[in-house]
Enzyme design. Structure first.
Site, short mmCIF file in Angstrom:
data_model
loop_
_atom_site.label_atom_id
_atom_site.label_comp_id
_atom_site.label_asym_id
_atom_site.label_seq_id
_atom_site.Cartn_x
_atom_site.Cartn_y
_atom_site.Cartn_z
N GLY A 13 61.14 78.63 -13.26
CA GLY A 13 59.93 78.19 -13.93
C GLY A 13 60.17 77.62 -15.32
O GLY A 13 61.11 76.85 -15.54
N ILE A 85 55.27 88.70 -16.24
CA ILE A 85 54.79 88.97 -14.90
C ILE A 85 53.25 89.04 -14.93
O ILE A 85 52.65 89.12 -16.00
CB ILE A 85 55.34 90.29 -14.32
CG1 ILE A 85 54.88 91.48 -15.18
CG2 ILE A 85 56.86 90.23 -14.21
CD1 ILE A 85 55.21 92.84 -14.58
N ASP A 88 47.31 91.15 -11.64
CA ASP A 88 45.91 90.88 -11.92
C ASP A 88 44.97 91.87 -11.23
O ASP A 88 45.28 92.40 -10.17
CB ASP A 88 45.55 89.47 -11.49
CG ASP A 88 46.27 88.39 -12.30
OD1 ASP A 88 46.91 88.75 -13.31
OD2 ASP A 88 46.19 87.21 -11.93
N TYR A 147 47.29 91.09 -18.89
CA TYR A 147 48.07 89.89 -19.23
C TYR A 147 47.58 89.26 -20.53
O TYR A 147 48.38 88.91 -21.41
CB TYR A 147 47.96 88.89 -18.08
CG TYR A 147 48.80 87.64 -18.22
CD1 TYR A 147 50.14 87.64 -17.84
CD2 TYR A 147 48.25 86.47 -18.72
CE1 TYR A 147 50.91 86.49 -17.96
CE2 TYR A 147 49.01 85.32 -18.84
CZ TYR A 147 50.34 85.34 -18.46
OH TYR A 147 51.10 84.20 -18.59
#
Length: 239
Positions: A13, A85, A88, A147
């Protein structure tokens, strides 16, 4: 003098793009990964960038990992805290493991890694730390209290450490990417993805390479007057 850069989450990524951009700029680069050994080995074979495996959420693992990198590549002049990471879920359904895994990996790792390189940077009178935050750390996001909190915490960490390092020529900056075309977005349902793209004024997802170019700019020797700043790369989605 060739400087040494270390990138966490550096084999996939955005981290992969950062590792390649810094390699192209002439730095010695090491890339840290946690679990995807196949991807890391493929990355190393294709790029010749050395890879190192440890869990950046573990303080002692970071201590021994940094020592290994410095023994192999030399003192770390540049640190890019990119590892992250997601776990959710709505807060009323979130368990403690979901919360702390994200907090420890996304925010705790920024402390763990920075703590083990900052003394050397101060002693040598040079250092560049770039922390990868997120648009959602600035504006919040449904189902991402963990997050968003971690990524927002990175911004406060960045400003505070920037003040501490300024007189020692150690700069600390953050980048808050918007939605980029990476593996993290691959699991997003198509309908949701199209809604996200529709909310971005430039009409597309960002690329990892666009974020990497900003990292390369911030870590350069010539960027020494830039510190404590957050750079938004989000196509105008949040201002």
């Amino acid at each position: 003098m060739t400087r040494t850069a270390l990138v966490t989450g550096g084999t996939r990524g955005i981290g992969k793009a950062v590792s390649l951009a810094l390699q192209a700029a002439g730095y010695r680069v090491g890339a840290v990964y946690r679990s995807n050994t196949d991807a890391a080995q493929t990355f190393q074979k294709m790029t010749s960038v050395p890879v190192f495996q440890w869990d950046v959420a573990d303080f002692e693992a970071c201590r021994s990992g940094v020592a290994q990198v410095e023994q192999q590549l030399g003192p770390i002049d540049i640190l890019v805290n990119n590892a992250g990471i997601t776990r959710d879920g709505f807060l009323h359904k979130m368990d403690a493991d979901q919360w702390w895994r994200v907090m420890n990996t996304n925010l705790g790792s920024v402390f763990n890694m920075s703590r083990h390189v900052i003394e050397g940077m101060r002693e040598r009178g040079f250092g560049r730390i770039v922390n990868i935050s997120s648009i959602n750390g600035e504006k919040g996001q449904l189902g991402q209290t963990n997050y968003a909190a971690a990524k927002a915490g990175i911004l406060g960490f960045t400003k505070s450490l920037a003040l501490e390092g300024a007189r020692k020529n150690v700069t600390v900056n953050a980048i808050a990417p918007g939605y980029c075309d990476t593996d993290m977005m691959a699991s997003v349902p198509e309908q949701t993805l199209q809604a996200i793209i529709a909310s971005i004024p430039v009409g597309r997802l960002g690329t990892a390479e666009e974020v990497a170019r900003m990292v390369a700019f911030l870590v350069a020797d010539e960027a020494g007057f830039i510190t404590g700043a957050t750079f938004d790369i989000n196509g105008g989605q949040h201002m």
